[in-house]
Enzyme design. Structure first.
Site, short mmCIF file in Angstrom:
data_model
loop_
_atom_site.label_atom_id
_atom_site.label_comp_id
_atom_site.label_asym_id
_atom_site.label_seq_id
_atom_site.Cartn_x
_atom_site.Cartn_y
_atom_site.Cartn_z
N ASP A 1 0.89 -1.03 -0.12
CA ASP A 1 -0.13 -0.04 0.12
C ASP A 1 0.95 1.24 0.04
O ASP A 1 1.68 1.58 0.87
CB ASP A 1 -0.80 -0.09 1.26
CG ASP A 1 -2.00 0.93 1.27
OD1 ASP A 1 -2.49 1.43 0.24
OD2 ASP A 1 -2.56 1.26 2.53
N HIS A 2 0.65 2.14 -0.96
CA HIS A 2 1.44 3.46 -0.98
C HIS A 2 2.94 3.19 -1.06
O HIS A 2 3.72 3.96 -0.41
CB HIS A 2 1.01 4.42 0.32
CG HIS A 2 -0.46 4.95 -0.05
ND1 HIS A 2 -1.08 5.71 -0.66
CD2 HIS A 2 -1.55 4.38 0.83
CE1 HIS A 2 -2.09 5.89 -0.77
NE2 HIS A 2 -2.56 5.21 0.25
N ASP B 1 2.97 4.84 -5.40
CA ASP B 1 2.32 6.22 -5.23
C ASP B 1 3.00 7.33 -5.79
O ASP B 1 3.80 8.01 -4.81
CB ASP B 1 1.90 6.39 -3.75
CG ASP B 1 0.93 7.42 -3.57
OD1 ASP B 1 0.66 8.20 -4.58
OD2 ASP B 1 0.32 7.53 -2.48
N HIS C 1 -7.92 9.95 3.50
CA HIS C 1 -7.34 8.84 4.47
C HIS C 1 -7.88 9.32 5.90
O HIS C 1 -7.96 10.54 6.11
CB HIS C 1 -5.94 8.63 4.41
CG HIS C 1 -5.48 8.26 3.26
ND1 HIS C 1 -4.93 8.91 2.05
CD2 HIS C 1 -5.45 6.68 2.87
CE1 HIS C 1 -4.63 7.92 1.10
NE2 HIS C 1 -5.07 6.76 1.43
N GLY C 2 -7.93 8.32 6.68
CA GLY C 2 -8.10 8.84 8.12
C GLY C 2 -9.59 8.61 8.68
O GLY C 2 -10.67 8.37 7.78
N HIS D 1 -9.12 4.80 -2.73
CA HIS D 1 -8.45 4.77 -1.31
C HIS D 1 -9.31 5.64 -0.47
O HIS D 1 -10.36 6.34 -0.66
CB HIS D 1 -7.07 5.31 -1.35
CG HIS D 1 -5.99 4.63 -1.93
ND1 HIS D 1 -5.08 4.14 -1.10
CD2 HIS D 1 -5.95 4.08 -3.11
CE1 HIS D 1 -4.19 3.53 -2.01
NE2 HIS D 1 -4.80 3.42 -3.06
N SER E 1 -13.10 4.35 4.15
CA SER E 1 -13.70 3.66 5.18
C SER E 1 -14.96 4.46 5.48
O SER E 1 -15.08 5.89 5.37
CB SER E 1 -12.70 4.10 6.52
OG SER E 1 -11.73 2.79 6.68
N ASN F 1 -10.28 0.46 -0.46
CA ASN F 1 -9.26 0.39 0.61
C ASN F 1 -9.84 0.65 1.90
O ASN F 1 -10.52 1.79 2.03
CB ASN F 1 -8.15 1.35 0.51
CG ASN F 1 -7.19 0.77 -0.81
OD1 ASN F 1 -7.50 -0.27 -1.33
ND2 ASN F 1 -6.12 1.60 -0.81
P1 13P Z 1 -9.08 4.70 5.15
O1 13P Z 1 -8.26 5.57 6.02
O2 13P Z 1 -10.45 5.48 4.87
O3 13P Z 1 -9.42 3.37 5.72
O4 13P Z 1 -8.33 4.62 3.75
C1 13P Z 1 -7.32 3.33 3.78
C2 13P Z 1 -6.56 3.47 2.69
O5 13P Z 1 -6.70 3.96 1.70
C3 13P Z 1 -5.25 2.57 2.53
O6 13P Z 1 -4.54 2.82 1.37
O1 G3H Z 2 -3.29 4.93 3.45
C1 G3H Z 2 -2.81 4.60 4.79
C2 G3H Z 2 -3.06 3.40 5.46
O2 G3H Z 2 -4.11 3.71 6.27
C3 G3H Z 2 -1.94 3.04 6.15
O3 G3H Z 2 -1.63 3.84 7.18
O4 G3H Z 2 0.63 4.09 6.94
O5 G3H Z 2 -0.22 4.55 9.10
O6 G3H Z 2 0.24 2.20 8.13
P1 G3H Z 2 -0.37 3.64 7.98
ZN ZN Z 3 -4.56 4.95 0.78
#
Ligand code: 13P
Ligand code: G3H
Ligand code: ZN
Length: 311
Positions: free
Chosen positions: A82-83, A104, A180-181, A213, A216, A256
């Site tokens: 991821d990323h 990314d 995100h978040g 992405h 949530s 995601n």
């Molecule tokens: P959320 O923070 O909305 O769960 O997104 C997660 C994400 O995009 C991980 O790459």
């Molecule tokens: O996009 C980010 C994901 O939620 C991963 O989060 O980098 O804190 O593990 P993290």
């Molecule tokens: Zn993401």
């Protein structure tokens, strides 16, 4: 069945009008909670690992946990970075057994994003690994990068054909208003996604899998429970489920989810300690945390993603 790439699962998801869940994993209980739900529902899965997760839990531990889940469930599971921020981390994950990586380059200038993504694709494809690229910038925090809502930018549909053709990516993450978040919209703000951009992107890339992405829903039940049992989370607003269902019925094949896992786990642990203040055996509070994740993922698969029975 060994770990799989996302190729086949995206083709089926696109044609079937559903999405596959991509859940972030950081430890054994998270892997177990997610995969137990998917097994019961016979759902395909993407388990994804961020740079932060690798730093926290170690690459080998995470790959072995996911390999154990493959053995235990018999499901088609893709292990995804991821990323990925640069070529080196992508290479390390490709060499280290991942079947899918994200490069990314969305924070870079367009031409630099193209060059970097193309370099990763060439290496990945030579090793049988698929690549997700990104165009457009989401707001929020991922690893150490914090993008403010003002600096976030929607994907420009007129760039996508050029990007996909020149880089050779297998899927594309786009920015249509998710972030995100846990704090995706300001209190009082009505959640909105730019479905017109998604529609335009899919017209320009027929049959091509799109990734969402920051998807949530920030399930209110968990936030309420966290605050009921001593937490202090301010108003947290996520992406409404009906919007995710709509995206899944369109070109979005990968959704995601990380924050909802964090909230489910934290709510269960806070509740457990509030009700059982004398407990100190980690199994006593990690078991309900794992169950909470399983319940949340069951809900996502059946009520949001629509990928139950599709493994
Ligand atoms: P959320 O923070 O909305 O769960 O997104 C997660 C994400 O995009 C991980 O790459
Ligand atoms: O996009 C980010 C994901 O939620 C991963 O989060 O980098 O804190 O593990 P993290
Ligand atoms: Zn993401």
């Amino acid at each position: 069945m060994p770990l799989v790439t996302t190729k086949e699962m995206f083709k089926k998801a696109y044609e079937g009008g559903y999405a596959v869940g991509a859940f972030n994993v950081n430890n054994m209980e998270i892997v177990q909670g997610i995969t137990e739900a998917a097994k019961e529902l016979n759902a395909p899965l993407i388990l994804q690992v961020s740079a932060g997760a690798r730093k926290y839990a170690n690459h080998t531990y995470l790959t072995k946990l996911v390999e154990a889940a493959v053995i235990e469930t018999g499901l088609p599971i893709a292990l995804h970075l991821d990323h990925g921020a640069d070529f080196e981390i992508c290479k390390s994950c490709i060499d280290g057994g991942f079947t899918s990586v994200m490069i990314d380059g969305s924070h870079h200038a367009y031409e630099d994003n193209v060059a970097l993504t193309k370099k990763v694709v060439e290496y990945a494809h030579a090793h049988g690994v698929v690549v997700e690229g990104e165009l457009g910038q989401l707001a929020g925090i991922e690893d150490d990068v914090n993008v403010s809502a003002e600096d976030a930018s929607y994907t420009q549909p007129e760039q996508v054909e050029d990007f996909v053709t020149r880089t050779g990516v297998d899927s594309l993450a786009i920015a249509i208003g998710t972030s995100h978040g846990a704090y995706k919209f300001k209190p009082g703000q009505k959640p909105q996604l730019r479905f017109d951009i998604l529609e335009e992107v899919s017209k320009r890339l027929p049959g091509f899998p799109i990734v969402l992405h920051g998807a949530s829903s920030v399930i209110p039940e968990f936030v309420e429970k966290i605050n009921k049992y001593g937490g202090q989370m301010p108003d947290a607003i996520g992406i409404p489920e009906e919007m995710l269902r709509q995206a899944a019925s369109m070109a979005v094949c990968k959704i995601n989810i990380d924050s909802d896992l964090r909230l489910a786990m934290t709510a269960a642990i806070r509740e457990h300690f509030a009700l059982n203040p004398s407990h100190f055996d980690p199994r006593q509070y990690l078991a309900p945390a794992r169950e909470a994740i399983k319940g949340m993922v069951t809900h996502k698969i059946t009520k949001v993603l629509g990928c139950d029975g599709k493994a």
